[in-house]
Structures are given as structure tokens and as C-alpha cells.
Design an enzyme around this catalytic site. Structure first.
Site, PDB file in Angstrom:
ATOM      1  N   GLY A  39       4.596  -2.094   3.665  1.00 50.09           N
ATOM      2  CA  GLY A  39       4.082  -0.736   3.581  1.00 50.09           C
ATOM      3  C   GLY A  39       4.888   0.051   2.594  1.00 50.09           C
ATOM      4  O   GLY A  39       5.445  -0.482   1.653  1.00 50.09           O
ATOM      5  N   CYS A  40       4.960   1.367   2.806  1.00 49.18           N
ATOM      6  CA  CYS A  40       5.659   2.232   1.861  1.00 49.18           C
ATOM      7  C   CYS A  40       7.167   2.021   1.953  1.00 49.18           C
ATOM      8  O   CYS A  40       7.688   1.547   2.950  1.00 49.18           O
ATOM      9  CB  CYS A  40       5.325   3.690   2.156  1.00 49.18           C
ATOM     10  N   GLY A  41       7.866   2.411   0.893  1.00 45.23           N
ATOM     11  CA  GLY A  41       9.316   2.284   0.879  1.00 45.23           C
ATOM     12  C   GLY A  41       9.737   1.003   0.206  1.00 45.23           C
ATOM     13  O   GLY A  41       9.483   0.797  -0.967  1.00 45.23           O
ATOM     14  N   LEU A  42      10.375   0.123   0.964  1.00 42.36           N
ATOM     15  CA  LEU A  42      10.859  -1.138   0.395  1.00 42.36           C
ATOM     16  C   LEU A  42       9.743  -2.177   0.446  1.00 42.36           C
ATOM     17  O   LEU A  42       9.708  -3.049   1.300  1.00 42.36           O
ATOM     18  CB  LEU A  42      12.092  -1.619   1.173  1.00 42.36           C
ATOM     19  N   VAL A  94       0.860  -1.180   0.000  1.00 42.58           N
ATOM     20  CA  VAL A  94       0.000   0.000   0.000  1.00 42.58           C
ATOM     21  C   VAL A  94       0.895   1.227   0.000  1.00 42.58           C
ATOM     22  O   VAL A  94       1.754   1.380   0.872  1.00 42.58           O
ATOM     23  CB  VAL A  94      -0.942   0.030   1.224  1.00 42.58           C
TER      24      VAL A  94
END
Length: 274
Positions: free
Chosen positions: A109-112, A43
Site C-alpha cells: 500500500g502507501c508508504g514503503l 496503490v
């Protein structure tokens, strides 16, 4: 499905000569879920624009698919306050992704996104060293100047990043914008793949700093150069060096810093500066 990427927000504007009540355009930021085979994988908080490009570009730069034709269908659906992008993979890619999902230790989640280990986060980057691309100093300054002309959302809001693809003698071929710098680059990757553009023919140009993920994604596109208006991280520099990628940062007018593979810079020699 269509949502406006910007909205008008009421505000009180305080200025040197007084205050006024007026609306300002601001970018929308919504949760966008990537679901493969009906299961949510990641997401991202993103601007609700160019979502089909986003789905394809994310799938390519994260190594979920190796080519656009491994995706059978993309459906963008409303999901309450957010957006769910349902991505259907072909047989072999779908089986490969299912095996990858079984190894995930927890939610992502966000990022990697979808990264299950330190080793995968620091995965070996694609080697783009064999590409023949060279750029002049004029190309570098021109690329950033032209990218600004593509930033329609930023001109309205002043609050989004952009990623563009610059080809010598042609200029910026296309660009994408988003509140997230990684998202803008993923959208660009998807747009290039959909158009059949060979990543080896040009440079990725971004309005943000250069992190290791930005280098990894640029390499996944196949670009042998990344040009940025802000600074790089140390790991981004090491990763670009390993990949054979020229990393140019802090492009301000006619001035810039070349951190890796300066052999790709032609047209005269740079001066020594402090």
C-alpha cells in the site's frame, strides 16, 4: 486520459465579520495503481496530474528500474474510481522485477511500497558524497522562495505539497505538486529523468518534513542536498549523514538549520544559536 487535479467544493465560510456560502477549490485525491507486466505492485493516493512523471519517478526511486530506458511503455488508464498506470519493462528489468515480486509476502500500500522486509525498508542509501555541489545561505532562502512561485495547485487549494529542483545561478528548474509529499518527489524525479537533468547539479527542495523515505528518494535522484521548510526525523538525519547529503530544514525566511554535511554551505560562518 485527463482528470482535473482540483474541484470546487461548496462550503459555509465563517469569518470574524460574518458567514457566507461560497465554493472553495480543493485538490482531488484518487487511488493510483502502478502495474508492472499486468500485475499491480502498489496503490498510492495521489493528485491526478503529471502521471507519466509519477510512473517513471516511482520506478526509479523505488529501485524497480535503474534508468528511464528500462521502461518500454507507460499507459495511463481509467479504472473506475481510480487510475491504473500500466508500465511495461524491458527484458532484463522485467525478469528482475518478476523475481522481486515472487518474494513479496503480501499486498502493498502507501508508504514503503513493495517492501518485503525491515532490511529493505532500511536499505543502504545511494552515496552522493562525491558531488561537488555547494550552496550559499542566499541559495537556500532563495530556493524556498522560488518554489512557492511554482506552487499553482497550492495557491488554489492550500492543501498540496511541492518538490522542486534548485540549481545555483539558475534557480528552480522545475517542480511538481501532489497531496502526498512522497508523490510530489517521485513526480519530480520522473520530470528530471525525462529532461535528462543530472541530479548531482542541484538540491531537492520540499515543502514538507523530511522523513527517511524523502532522503532515500533524493539520493536516488543523485541530489547532494535536500532543503525543507519543516523538520527532519532522526532517521532521516542519520541517513543523510551516511549518504554524504546536506540536510537543511526549518527554512523560514533567512533562517534555517543545517543538520548534516555543513561543508556544502559556503559564504561566511553561521552564528551559534541556542
Amino acid at each position: 486520459m485527463s482528470r482535473p487535479p482540483v474541484t470546487a467544493a461548496p462550503r459555509i465560510a465563517r469569518r470574524v465579520h460574518g458567514t457566507a456560502t461560497a465554493a472553495r477549490m480543493v485538490p482531488e485525491e484518487v487511488p493510483v495503481a502502478f502495474s508492472y507486466g499486468g500485475t499491480t505492485h502498489a496503490v498510492m493516493m495521489a493528485t491526478p496530474a503529471d502521471l507519466e512523471d509519477f510512473a517513471l519517478g516511482f520506478s526509479l526511486t523505488e529501485g524497480i528500474v535503474a534508468a528511464p530506458d528500462e521502461i518500454e511503455a507507460v499507459a495511463v488508464e481509467e479504472a473506475g474510481e481510480g487510475i491504473d498506470i500500466q508500465i511495461t519493462l524491458g527484458g532484463e528489468p522485467g525478469a528482475r522485477f518478476a523475481a522481486r515480486r515472487r518474494h513479496l509476502a503480501g499486498p502493498v500500500g502507501c508508504g514503503l511500497c513493495g517492501i518485503e522486509s525491515i532490511e529493505e525498508a532500511l536499505r543502504r542509501v545511494r552515496d552522493v558524497g562525491a558531488a561537488a555541489l555547494t550552496l550559499s545561505a542566499g541559495d537556500i532562502t532563495r530556493s524556498v522562495r522560488q518554489l512557492a512561485e511554482w506552487q499553482t495547485l497550492h495557491s488554489e487549494t492550500g492543501a498540496v505539497h511541492a518538490a522542486g529542483f534548485y540549481v545555483p545561478e539558475s534557480g528552480i528548474l522545475t517542480a511538481r505538486e501532489d497531496v502526498g509529499r512522497h508523490n510530489a518527489l517521485d513526480k519530480l524525479a520522473g520530470a528530471l529523468a525525462r529532461a535528462g537533468v543530472d541530479g548531482e547539479t542541484g538540491a531537492v527542495v520540499v515543502t514538507s518534513r523530511v522523513s527517511v523515505e524523502m532522503v532515500q528518494k533524493a539520493a536516488a535522484i543523485g541530489a547532494p542536498a535536500i532543503l525543507a521548510v519543516s523538520a527532519p526525523t532522526a532517521l532521516a538525519i542519520r541517513t543523510a549523514e551516511e549518504a554524504g547529503m546536506m540536510l537543511v530544514a526549518l527554512v523560514r525566511g533567512d533562517e534555517f538549520d543545517v543538520f548534516t554535511h555543513a561543508r556544502r554551505l559556503v559564504e561566511g560562518e553561521a552564528r551559534n544559536v541556542a
